[in-house]
Write an enzyme that holds these catalytic residues in place. Structure first.
Site, mmCIF file in Angstrom:
data_model
loop_
_atom_site.group_PDB
_atom_site.id
_atom_site.type_symbol
_atom_site.label_atom_id
_atom_site.label_comp_id
_atom_site.label_asym_id
_atom_site.label_seq_id
_atom_site.Cartn_x
_atom_site.Cartn_y
_atom_site.Cartn_z
ATOM 1 N N PHE A 1 0.829 -1.206 0.000
ATOM 2 C CA PHE A 1 0.000 0.000 0.000
ATOM 3 C C PHE A 1 0.866 1.260 0.000
ATOM 4 C CE2 PHE A 1 -2.021 3.357 2.638
ATOM 5 C CZ PHE A 1 -2.908 3.816 1.663
ATOM 6 N N LEU B 1 -6.910 5.605 13.981
ATOM 7 C CA LEU B 1 -7.117 4.516 13.021
ATOM 8 C C LEU B 1 -7.237 3.213 13.805
ATOM 9 C CD1 LEU B 1 -7.136 3.042 10.289
ATOM 10 C CD2 LEU B 1 -4.640 3.208 10.278
ATOM 11 N N CYS B 2 -8.367 2.553 13.635
ATOM 12 C CA CYS B 2 -8.612 1.337 14.421
ATOM 13 C C CYS B 2 -9.473 0.377 13.623
ATOM 14 C CB CYS B 2 -9.323 1.726 15.723
ATOM 15 S SG CYS B 2 -9.616 0.325 16.806
ATOM 16 N N VAL B 3 -9.046 -0.876 13.565
ATOM 17 C CA VAL B 3 -9.836 -1.947 12.962
ATOM 18 C C VAL B 3 -10.074 -2.993 14.048
ATOM 19 C CG1 VAL B 3 -9.773 -3.841 11.270
ATOM 20 C CG2 VAL B 3 -9.059 -1.532 10.587
ATOM 21 N N LYS C 1 -6.878 -7.865 6.856
ATOM 22 C CA LYS C 1 -7.713 -8.066 5.663
ATOM 23 C C LYS C 1 -7.634 -6.862 4.736
ATOM 24 C CE LYS C 1 -11.160 -10.749 8.303
ATOM 25 N NZ LYS C 1 -10.823 -12.087 7.778
ATOM 26 N N ARG C 2 -6.625 -6.011 4.928
ATOM 27 C CA ARG C 2 -6.404 -4.830 4.081
ATOM 28 C C ARG C 2 -7.532 -3.811 4.172
ATOM 29 N NH1 ARG C 2 -1.140 -5.274 3.461
ATOM 30 N NH2 ARG C 2 -1.276 -3.568 1.962
ATOM 31 N N ALA D 1 -7.373 -1.374 6.493
ATOM 32 C CA ALA D 1 -6.703 -0.109 6.843
ATOM 33 C C ALA D 1 -6.395 0.747 5.601
ATOM 34 C CB ALA D 1 -5.448 -0.379 7.674
ATOM 35 N N LEU E 1 -2.098 13.654 19.723
ATOM 36 C CA LEU E 1 -2.729 13.007 20.876
ATOM 37 C C LEU E 1 -2.765 11.489 20.741
ATOM 38 C CD1 LEU E 1 -5.684 15.520 21.089
ATOM 39 C CD2 LEU E 1 -3.603 15.492 22.500
HETATM 40 S S1 NHW Z 1 -1.210 5.050 15.164
HETATM 41 C C1 NHW Z 1 -2.375 3.920 15.825
HETATM 42 C C2 NHW Z 1 -2.861 2.931 14.826
HETATM 43 N N1 NHW Z 1 -3.840 2.058 15.462
HETATM 44 C C3 NHW Z 1 -3.533 0.967 16.184
HETATM 45 O O1 NHW Z 1 -2.388 0.601 16.324
HETATM 46 C C4 NHW Z 1 -4.705 0.258 16.824
HETATM 47 C C5 NHW Z 1 -4.565 -1.237 16.830
HETATM 48 N N2 NHW Z 1 -4.348 -1.716 15.490
HETATM 49 C C6 NHW Z 1 -5.295 -1.717 14.521
HETATM 50 O O2 NHW Z 1 -6.426 -1.305 14.700
HETATM 51 C C7 NHW Z 1 -2.126 6.616 15.212
HETATM 52 C C8 NHW Z 1 -4.870 -2.270 13.158
HETATM 53 O O3 NHW Z 1 -3.731 -3.068 13.330
HETATM 54 C C9 NHW Z 1 -4.576 -1.140 12.127
HETATM 55 C C10 NHW Z 1 -4.032 -1.781 10.848
HETATM 56 C C11 NHW Z 1 -5.861 -0.403 11.794
HETATM 57 C C12 NHW Z 1 -3.521 -0.155 12.632
HETATM 58 N N3 NHW Z 1 -0.589 3.755 10.155
HETATM 59 O O4 NHW Z 1 -5.828 -3.589 7.176
HETATM 60 P P1 NHW Z 1 -4.454 -4.146 7.170
HETATM 61 C C13 NHW Z 1 -2.941 6.752 13.974
HETATM 62 O O5 NHW Z 1 -4.123 6.488 14.026
HETATM 63 C C14 NHW Z 1 -0.518 -0.403 7.113
HETATM 64 C C15 NHW Z 1 -0.542 3.684 8.826
HETATM 65 O O6 NHW Z 1 -4.313 -5.521 6.583
HETATM 66 P P2 NHW Z 1 -4.514 -4.214 10.054
HETATM 67 C C16 NHW Z 1 -2.274 7.220 12.713
HETATM 68 C C17 NHW Z 1 0.478 -1.538 6.951
HETATM 69 O O7 NHW Z 1 1.795 -1.016 6.869
HETATM 70 N N4 NHW Z 1 -0.540 2.502 8.144
HETATM 71 O O8 NHW Z 1 -3.782 -4.119 8.616
HETATM 72 C C18 NHW Z 1 -2.880 6.639 11.478
HETATM 73 C C19 NHW Z 1 -0.018 -2.185 5.680
HETATM 74 O O9 NHW Z 1 0.377 -1.411 4.553
HETATM 75 P P3 NHW Z 1 1.657 -1.879 3.689
HETATM 76 C C20 NHW Z 1 -0.573 1.372 8.874
HETATM 77 O O10 NHW Z 1 -3.501 -4.593 11.046
HETATM 78 C C21 NHW Z 1 -2.198 7.140 10.248
HETATM 79 C C22 NHW Z 1 -1.530 -2.041 5.807
HETATM 80 O O11 NHW Z 1 -1.771 -0.972 6.764
HETATM 81 C C23 NHW Z 1 -0.619 1.380 10.269
HETATM 82 O O12 NHW Z 1 -5.747 -5.020 9.951
HETATM 83 C C24 NHW Z 1 -2.789 6.594 8.966
HETATM 84 C C25 NHW Z 1 -2.147 -3.313 6.323
HETATM 85 O O13 NHW Z 1 -3.523 -3.123 6.387
HETATM 86 C C26 NHW Z 1 -0.618 2.633 10.906
HETATM 87 N N5 NHW Z 1 -0.642 2.756 12.232
HETATM 88 O O14 NHW Z 1 -4.956 -2.701 10.362
HETATM 89 C C27 NHW Z 1 -2.133 7.136 7.748
HETATM 90 N N6 NHW Z 1 -0.652 0.112 10.701
HETATM 91 O O15 NHW Z 1 1.874 -0.816 2.646
HETATM 92 C C28 NHW Z 1 -2.634 8.531 7.399
HETATM 93 C C29 NHW Z 1 -0.617 -0.671 9.628
HETATM 94 O O16 NHW Z 1 2.812 -1.944 4.685
HETATM 95 C C30 NHW Z 1 -2.066 9.015 6.080
HETATM 96 N N7 NHW Z 1 -0.576 0.066 8.509
HETATM 97 O O17 NHW Z 1 1.339 -3.226 3.108
HETATM 98 C C31 NHW Z 1 -2.540 10.411 5.713
HETATM 99 C C32 NHW Z 1 -3.950 10.384 5.208
HETATM 100 C C33 NHW Z 1 -4.539 11.791 4.931
HETATM 101 C C34 NHW Z 1 -3.852 12.447 3.736
HETATM 102 C C35 NHW Z 1 -4.450 13.825 3.451
HETATM 103 C C36 NHW Z 1 -3.851 14.594 2.181
#
Ligand code: NHW
Length: 398
Positions: free
Chosen positions: A14, A148-150, A157-158, A160, A398
């Protein structure tokens, strides 16, 4: 180090498609600092939401609705960030979420949930809020992306990437093209890598719940004595910030933040929202000179408890997080010692701070210990030529 070099080799299916600094470009001095892609005309921004897998639907959240807020709160309380050992999980309060998501000029359309169509159960969430962030000499209108939370049962399952693309689309619709975010994981490519430090206020509880360990050659009573703090604050003129302080605090903080490479561009409305005290959400104190009545120093911390997972006698860790601090007359060390004293009075178990801004100047001396996790800072669609040192960052998310 091992973990970092492994993750630099990792493919990011991604993130490789996104306008962010790519690992392969690290050290390429032909690339200039600034936006990676130019804005497109708003009429060319995709008008319909991205497709979700069958059985799921988008919902724009009204965080002012008690029911919505409760749903978001519950999703996060059970599925948001945990430490590496799964002993603690962030437990943002509803009041905190309302504060975090509704700064001046916020967009309701940037508070995005995903529900199961049939049961309406909320299973995923992502948010943006507008912010003016100065990067060196340039003030950029950005989104700060957070929460960001799933749901645990829907991980890997992609989903995010779809959440991220949808929030990006909605940010674009407001004619903004950059974003800032932090994460504990390494993605392409951090603009800075910071570390959390922890100052024990209630060492016995922290040791009981496994947050910290008794040091070598230490007993519990020596540890309690080590972390003991005075009953009341020391600096003359130290008091809670009030509404009439907003202009003075704004001047103080603007001048201070101008020295960092990346920092928010706060005006009086922002200061009122982000820094005026709100019980159990944000605490702020300042020093008003007893002679001149000038506001010379400022400190603040936000309240973010964590659930303690599976402990027989404790379920909540009360944590204060250092936010923005400014010292011009009172030494920063003394100011932060007073912050620790009020946090202790208010019954927090631990006071956390990142090594951003000038925090390194007080961390060791005030008996903070380094944490194990790192916090990486990122910009979307804005390239930095070099990574910054934590002390060059004037931004706390935060
Ligand atoms: S960091 C906190 C993030 N949340 C958590 O850790 C909560 C517990 N975890 C989850 O809920 C603060 C899941 O594990 C999440 C991933 C949802 C994290 N940022 O759906 P898949 C924030 O909220 C990439 C960015 O299969 P999953 C900041 C990962 O590298 N990307 O994974 C948020 C992979 O991509 P890749 C993240 O575990 C900033 C893909 O997601 C990430 O079911 C967002 C896998 O997806 C993270 N923290 O769900 C970006 N964690 O390329 C904002 C994983 O490596 C960007 N991934 O294959 C800017 C947007 C606005 C632009 C405006 C111009």
């Amino acid at each position: 180090k091992v973990q970092e070099s492994l993750s630099l080799d990792k493919r990011h299916k991604f993130w490789e498609t996104q306008p962010v600094g790519q690992f392969k470009d690290i050290g390429d001095s032909s690339l200039t600092e600034g936006p990676i892609e130019l804005p497109t005309p708003l009429s060319e921004v995709k008008q319909e939401p991205y497709n979700l897998p069958d059985h799921y639907e988008w919902v724009t959240c009204d965080i002012n609705s008690e029911q919505m807020c409760e749903e978001v709160y519950n999703l996060l309380a059970h599925n948001y960030v945990e430490d590496d050992e799964n002993m603690f999980r962030f437990k943002y309060s509803k009041e905190f979420l309302r504060w975090a998501l509704q700064p001046p000029g916020y967009f309701r359309s940037w508070h995005i949930g995903v529900r199961v169509k049939s049961t309406k159960k909320m299973v995923a969430f992502i948010t943006g809020i507008p912010a003016r962030i100065r990067v060196r000499d340039e003030v950029v209108h950005m989104a700060e992306i957070n929460f960001l939370c799933v749901h645990k049962k829907l991980r890997t399952k992609r989903l995010a990437p779809v959440m991220i693309k949808e929030v990006t689309r909605r940010v674009h619709l407001e004619n903004m093209w950059q974003a800032a975010y932090t994460a504990g994981v390494i993605l392409p490519t951090p603009i800075a890598t910071c570390q959390y430090w922890h100052r024990s206020l209630n060492p016995k509880k922290l040791i009981d719940v496994g947050f910290s360990r008794l040091g070598a050659r230490m007993t519990m009573s020596r540890t309690i004595k080590l972390y003991k703090l005075p009953e009341s604050t020391i600096t003359p003129g130290f008091r809670k910030m009030e509404i009439h302080d907003v202009p003075a605090v704004t001047r103080l903080i603007r001048t201070y933040l101008s020295r960092f490479a990346v920092a928010p561009d706060f005006d009086e409305n922002d200061v009122e929202h982000w820094l005026l005290p709100k019980e159990d959400v944000i605490d702020s104190f300042l020093v008003e000179s007893p002679e001149t009545h000038e506001v010379t120093d400022f400190c603040s911390f936000y309240t973010l408890p964590s659930s303690i997972l599976g402990h027989p006698s404790y379920s909540l860790l009360k944590a204060a997080y250092s936010f923005y601090n400014v010292s011009t007359v009172t030494p920063l060390l003394q100011l932060m010692n007073d912050a620790l004293i009020v946090a202790k009075q208010k019954d927090y178990d631990v006071f956390n701070a990142l090594d951003v801004m000038q925090n390194e100047s007080f961390l060791r001396e005030l008996k903070f210990g380094p944490g194990d996790g790192k916090l990486h800072y990122y910009l979307y669609n804005y390239r930095m030529r070099h990574a910054l040192k934590p002390s060059e960052l004037g931004l706390v998310l935060l």
